[in-house]
Motif scaffolding. Structure first.
Motif, PDB file in Angstrom:
ATOM      1  N   ILE A   1      44.837  11.610  43.186  1.00  0.00           N
ATOM      2  CA  ILE A   1      43.967  11.877  44.331  1.00  0.00           C
ATOM      3  C   ILE A   1      44.749  11.606  45.615  1.00  0.00           C
ATOM      4  O   ILE A   1      45.290  10.517  45.801  1.00  0.00           O
ATOM      5  CB  ILE A   1      42.711  10.992  44.285  1.00  0.00           C
ATOM      6  N   PRO A   2      44.846  12.584  46.517  1.00  0.00           N
ATOM      7  CA  PRO A   2      45.650  12.402  47.737  1.00  0.00           C
ATOM      8  C   PRO A   2      44.969  11.498  48.754  1.00  0.00           C
ATOM      9  O   PRO A   2      43.740  11.423  48.814  1.00  0.00           O
ATOM     10  CB  PRO A   2      45.785  13.827  48.280  1.00  0.00           C
ATOM     11  N   LYS A   3      45.778  10.819  49.548  1.00  0.00           N
ATOM     12  CA  LYS A   3      45.235   9.964  50.610  1.00  0.00           C
ATOM     13  C   LYS A   3      44.753  10.804  51.788  1.00  0.00           C
ATOM     14  O   LYS A   3      43.808  10.431  52.486  1.00  0.00           O
ATOM     15  CB  LYS A   3      46.308   8.966  51.077  1.00  0.00           C
ATOM     16  N   ASN A   4      45.431  11.922  52.028  1.00  0.00           N
ATOM     17  CA  ASN A   4      45.080  12.804  53.137  1.00  0.00           C
ATOM     18  C   ASN A   4      45.011  14.238  52.646  1.00  0.00           C
ATOM     19  O   ASN A   4      45.697  14.611  51.686  1.00  0.00           O
ATOM     20  CB  ASN A   4      46.121  12.702  54.255  1.00  0.00           C
ATOM     21  N   VAL A   5      44.196  15.048  53.307  1.00  0.00           N
ATOM     22  CA  VAL A   5      44.118  16.474  52.993  1.00  0.00           C
ATOM     23  C   VAL A   5      44.158  17.279  54.283  1.00  0.00           C
ATOM     24  O   VAL A   5      43.902  16.761  55.371  1.00  0.00           O
ATOM     25  CB  VAL A   5      42.834  16.824  52.201  1.00  0.00           C
ATOM     26  N   LYS A   6      44.488  18.544  54.141  1.00  0.00           N
ATOM     27  CA  LYS A   6      44.595  19.437  55.290  1.00  0.00           C
ATOM     28  C   LYS A   6      43.226  19.694  55.914  1.00  0.00           C
ATOM     29  O   LYS A   6      42.240  19.935  55.226  1.00  0.00           O
ATOM     30  CB  LYS A   6      45.219  20.761  54.840  1.00  0.00           C
ATOM     31  N   ASP A   7      43.177  19.634  57.259  1.00  0.00           N
ATOM     32  CA  ASP A   7      41.958  19.929  58.020  1.00  0.00           C
ATOM     33  C   ASP A   7      42.164  21.258  58.755  1.00  0.00           C
ATOM     34  O   ASP A   7      43.038  21.388  59.594  1.00  0.00           O
ATOM     35  CB  ASP A   7      41.691  18.796  59.017  1.00  0.00           C
ATOM     36  N   TYR A   8      41.342  22.256  58.413  1.00  0.00           N
ATOM     37  CA  TYR A   8      41.476  23.582  59.006  1.00  0.00           C
ATOM     38  C   TYR A   8      40.457  23.850  60.121  1.00  0.00           C
ATOM     39  O   TYR A   8      40.305  24.991  60.553  1.00  0.00           O
ATOM     40  CB  TYR A   8      41.331  24.658  57.932  1.00  0.00           C
ATOM     41  N   SER A   9      39.790  22.803  60.581  1.00  0.00           N
ATOM     42  CA  SER A   9      38.729  23.006  61.581  1.00  0.00           C
ATOM     43  C   SER A   9      39.260  23.574  62.896  1.00  0.00           C
ATOM     44  O   SER A   9      38.539  24.267  63.620  1.00  0.00           O
ATOM     45  CB  SER A   9      37.981  21.694  61.839  1.00  0.00           C
ATOM     46  N   ASN A  10      40.534  23.293  63.216  1.00  0.00           N
ATOM     47  CA  ASN A  10      41.098  23.786  64.488  1.00  0.00           C
ATOM     48  C   ASN A  10      42.255  24.763  64.265  1.00  0.00           C
ATOM     49  O   ASN A  10      43.178  24.837  65.080  1.00  0.00           O
ATOM     50  CB  ASN A  10      41.578  22.601  65.334  1.00  0.00           C
ATOM     51  N   ILE A  11      42.205  25.506  63.175  1.00  0.00           N
ATOM     52  CA  ILE A  11      43.302  26.423  62.858  1.00  0.00           C
ATOM     53  C   ILE A  11      43.447  27.510  63.929  1.00  0.00           C
ATOM     54  O   ILE A  11      42.470  28.123  64.363  1.00  0.00           O
ATOM     55  CB  ILE A  11      43.070  27.067  61.467  1.00  0.00           C
ATOM     56  N   ASP A  12      44.673  27.714  64.380  1.00  0.00           N
ATOM     57  CA  ASP A  12      44.995  28.759  65.345  1.00  0.00           C
ATOM     58  C   ASP A  12      45.730  29.865  64.585  1.00  0.00           C
ATOM     59  O   ASP A  12      46.913  29.733  64.263  1.00  0.00           O
ATOM     60  CB  ASP A  12      45.875  28.196  66.454  1.00  0.00           C
ATOM     61  N   LYS A  13      45.052  30.940  64.302  1.00  0.00           N
ATOM     62  CA  LYS A  13      45.617  31.986  63.465  1.00  0.00           C
ATOM     63  C   LYS A  13      46.622  32.888  64.190  1.00  0.00           C
ATOM     64  O   LYS A  13      47.142  33.828  63.598  1.00  0.00           O
ATOM     65  CB  LYS A  13      44.499  32.806  62.832  1.00  0.00           C
ATOM     66  N   LYS A  14      46.870  32.596  65.440  1.00  0.00           N
ATOM     67  CA  LYS A  14      47.929  33.291  66.165  1.00  0.00           C
ATOM     68  C   LYS A  14      49.233  32.501  66.129  1.00  0.00           C
ATOM     69  O   LYS A  14      50.288  32.983  66.557  1.00  0.00           O
ATOM     70  CB  LYS A  14      47.513  33.542  67.616  1.00  0.00           C
ATOM     71  N   ASN A  15      49.150  31.275  65.654  1.00  0.00           N
ATOM     72  CA  ASN A  15      50.329  30.414  65.522  1.00  0.00           C
ATOM     73  C   ASN A  15      50.288  29.777  64.137  1.00  0.00           C
ATOM     74  O   ASN A  15      49.554  28.799  63.914  1.00  0.00           O
ATOM     75  CB  ASN A  15      50.347  29.332  66.607  1.00  0.00           C
ATOM     76  N   ILE A  16      51.053  30.329  63.207  1.00  0.00           N
ATOM     77  CA  ILE A  16      50.984  29.913  61.810  1.00  0.00           C
ATOM     78  C   ILE A  16      52.300  29.282  61.364  1.00  0.00           C
ATOM     79  O   ILE A  16      53.390  29.835  61.587  1.00  0.00           O
ATOM     80  CB  ILE A  16      50.652  31.115  60.901  1.00  0.00           C
TER      81      ILE A  16
END
Length: 374
Positions: A184-199
């Motif tokens: 089980i990971p301590k941290n996971v990716k948060d996509y709430s503020n994803i900027d799809k013009k900068n990937i």
């Protein structure tokens, strides 16, 4: 119970100690915890302190290591009598394949009626086809030889759920259990503020072997830039990055491609979480550890239609190997999809590879073998 393991893995010898890649250490440690007398036959290479950086020292009291030297010499020369005696006295011989070296012991197995287990880690055809002219010559015969010995094995362990089983079926008692163990990971990716013009794209794989396929992603970046998407591609892994750097320069994307070198487990996890999409562009694989680790962190992932990769990902996240256009099509498709949903799906899928689940599966398998042989 005595077992012998035959493999092509490189083992490094430095200052009277042996060192191996951490992932392989976990594999032999599992055997050492279950069997009391282990002989490991592999390639041993004299090393220096720089080369063993990041490798793990072997500290297993019930394990003895024997050097097979170069694969070519091992195959053409008469087998060392001491080595032959060890194979004959073994209760079980474990063959890690794809490999050429198993050819050397098949006569011993047949003549002395030795029980053997195949640990099938990848497709033999792909493994040889992607290695120059000699590899292409060997690909078909090695595929056929591998099919034959797997079919006649006493026990088999596949790292995929179904792909390798269909390529190399067996009559043996077998399980599927990936060599990947995650928690089980301590941290996971948060996509709430994803900027799809900068990937930010990310791949963790050796940099100096072309069959890992990073060059096709680099080529794609030059075309994706024309879509007004700012893409940065981060590559972690061992090996010389000269070839991939030349590809980036050729396609005018040097400023978009970043080589991170070998990273510690902690730094690799941070780098993954700081990226937006993990890419596994391999031309050959078993079941890629880094892809599963990225999924465990909740990353949106793309991968080629190679070996066990399609078992891990949704169809929309799989692209044709060696195909820049297929990658771009796949990338554009998922860019308009829901990243949160894909992230959740990958986290849920990765739970199948948690250590406690796979460790029990393997231990039950080894217990069956011990009981069967006794």
């Amino acid at each position: 119970m005595k077992i012998s393991i035959l493999t092509e893995v490189r083992i490094y010898f430095y200052n009277n100690d042996y060192y191996v890649d951490g992932s392989f250490y976990k594999i032999i440690e599992r055997y050492a915890n279950k069997f009391n007398d282990i002989s490991l036959f592999s390639r041993v290479i004299s090393s220096n302190n720089d080369k063993i950086s990041g490798f793990k020292k072997i500290e297993l009291n019930n394990l003895k290591i024997y050097n097979i030297g170069s694969i070519f010499n091992f195959l053409i020369k008469k087998m060392n009598n001491d080595y032959k005696k060890i194979f004959i006295e073994s209760d079980l011989i474990i063959l890690r394949i794809p490999s050429l070296v198993f050819l050397k012991v098949m006569n011993i197995i047949k003549k002395h009626h030795k029980k053997y287990m195949c640990e099938i880690m990848g497709c033999a055809f792909d493994a040889y086809w992607n290695h120059g002219i000699i590899g292409k010559i060997l690909a078909i015969p090695m595929h056929l030889f591998t099919k034959k010995i797997v079919m006649k094995a006493n026990y088999c362990l596949y790292v995929t759920n179904s792909y390798l089983q269909s390529k190399y079926p067996t009559k043996a008692y077998y399980i599927n259990a990936s060599n990947v163990n995650i928690d089980i990971p301590k941290n996971v990716k948060d996509y709430s503020n994803i900027d799809k013009k900068n990937i930010n794209l990310f791949t963790s794989a050796a940099l100096n072997v072309k069959y890992k396929g990073q060059q096709y992603v680099i080529k794609a970046i030059s075309k994706l830039k024309k879509q007004n998407i700012n893409i940065n591609y981060y590559l972690a892994g061992k090996g010389d990055s000269k070839y991939l750097s030349s590809i980036a320069k050729k396609y005018g994307v040097e400023s978009n491609v970043h080589f991170l070198g070998m990273l510690s487990k902690e730094d690799l996890e941070k780098a993954m979480i700081n990226s937006d999409i993990y890419v596994q562009p391999s031309l050959q694989e078993g079941l890629p550890r880094s892809l599963i680790e990225a999924m465990n962190l909740g990353l949106v992932c793309l991968g080629t239609n190679t070996s066990g990769i399609p078992e891990l990902l949704e169809d929309k996240c799989v692209f044709k190997r060696k195909s820049t256009s297929s990658f771009i099509k796949c990338f554009n498709y998922i860019l308009n999809d829901n990243f949160d949903e894909m992230s959740k799906r990958n986290k849920d899928e990765s739970k199948k590879y948690y250590s406690k689940i796979l460790d029990k599966k393997r231990n039950d398998f080894y217990d069956y073998i011990v009981k069967d042989i006794k």
